[in-house]
Design an enzyme around this catalytic site. Sequence first.
Site, PDB file in Angstrom:
ATOM      1  N   SER A  25     106.689 -20.925  22.424  1.00  0.00           N
ATOM      2  CA  SER A  25     108.050 -21.420  22.279  1.00  0.00           C
ATOM      3  C   SER A  25     108.087 -22.930  22.053  1.00  0.00           C
ATOM      4  CB  SER A  25     108.864 -21.013  23.509  1.00  0.00           C
ATOM      5  OG  SER A  25     110.226 -21.259  23.346  1.00  0.00           O
ATOM      6  N   ASP A  76     109.361 -21.271  18.085  1.00  0.00           N
ATOM      7  CA  ASP A  76     109.499 -19.872  17.656  1.00  0.00           C
ATOM      8  C   ASP A  76     110.923 -19.526  17.252  1.00  0.00           C
ATOM      9  OD1 ASP A  76     110.527 -19.997  20.252  1.00  0.00           O
ATOM     10  OD2 ASP A  76     109.852 -17.971  20.758  1.00  0.00           O
TER      11      ASP A  76
END
Length: 449
Positions: A101, A245
């Site tokens: 992330s 992401d």
Amino acid sequence: MGRLFGTDGARGVAITELTVERATQIGKAAALVLAKDCGHRPKIIIGKDTRISGDILEAALCAGICSVGADAVLLGVVPTPAVAMLVKKYNADAGVMISASHNSVEFNGIKLFSGEGFKLPDDVENEIEALILDTPEEMEKNLSEGVNVGRMKVCGDAVNDYIAHVKSTVDVDFKGIKVCLDCANGSSSVCAQKIFEGLGAEVVMTNDKPDGTNINEKCGSTHMEGLKKAVVENGCDVGLAFDGDADRCLAVDENGELIDGDKLLAIFSKFMKGEGTLKNDCCVVTVMSNLGFFKFAEKEGVVTATTKVGDRYVLEEMQKNGHNIGGEQSGHIILLDHANTGDGEMTGAMFLQIMAKTGKKASELASVMECYPQVLVNVKITADKKGKWDTVPEITDAIKMYGEKLGGDGRILVRESGTEPLVRVMIEGKEEAVITEYANSIAALVERM
């Protein structure tokens, strides 16, 4: 790594903490648990972001999945929400996203999705974890051989299918809106420009040249300074920043001022309430949401439901009580009518759609909510100190004392991160100098103790 699954999957420094062996084990266990009793040869789709370790972990996951007789379908570089959407579209039994992330390049992670495209509940993750950590011999009993081993296939349609899905959620032309997109050198680099240009916007691209090592590097939703400057210099109407992401989105108005997740939720909730599409007149937020959001909600007649930190808990509350919008200050926003998880590009499209429909500037929309000053101090901890800060009387007494000093004009929230080895000290209040002093004092105490 401690507990295998945190608030957003398994995560750690790639190769040394989140090892190749562990990725293979997760592949085996996920295939066995998520595809059990499916009645057919299991199929699991796998996406990844742009970080250099993604290829290695992808290969290890595939080895684990195929070794127990399931097929692995490789989507390539895609946003996390693409995996959540495509797992159902492609009739897969599960989905996997390889990403850390918003974390820096040395980290990576493995997120698991059910066949319905939702992040796994704790009990299912616990079942997978128990198989890996407690009874690994059971996985070895289920190894396949001969014609029963799984196959790996490459899917070339994933990016375009996801782009079409996001565009389908918009019913207005973005012509006349100039937007600057910061792709964090991550997953949105493969699709953001096509989405927003395809919807009619004039697009200025930044940080859309991933090289495997520059993901989230001084860019994206965790480093907003570059986007603020780019919006003003290029005369843009709005800026959108995604994380590595692309499941988060933060915005910048035409003056270069930040519009965080709380403000986006306020803008969306007010618009949806006016349109009659805000289910139960409710928006789901976390304990980290700014006090200003709750004051906005009270003024506008928006009901709030509050959960602990983590978009998975926001989603659980939404599903449990039939709400259709929720999210976090960090920019994880779930638009449940269209997505099963946080979707940065869909969030950005929703914001531009509101701009187009109302004719208002980004700054006008953002004025719906006034943010209280908020200070966040992170304290690094070692693995053996996890879960212990709130058992130390000196720390809990100090938190109580400072809380009493703030009274009803502020609040203190101290918690451990679910994704990093940190204790986070967050304080809100009217006077920034005061809350900064209090936060630093508590953080120093946590560090010393």
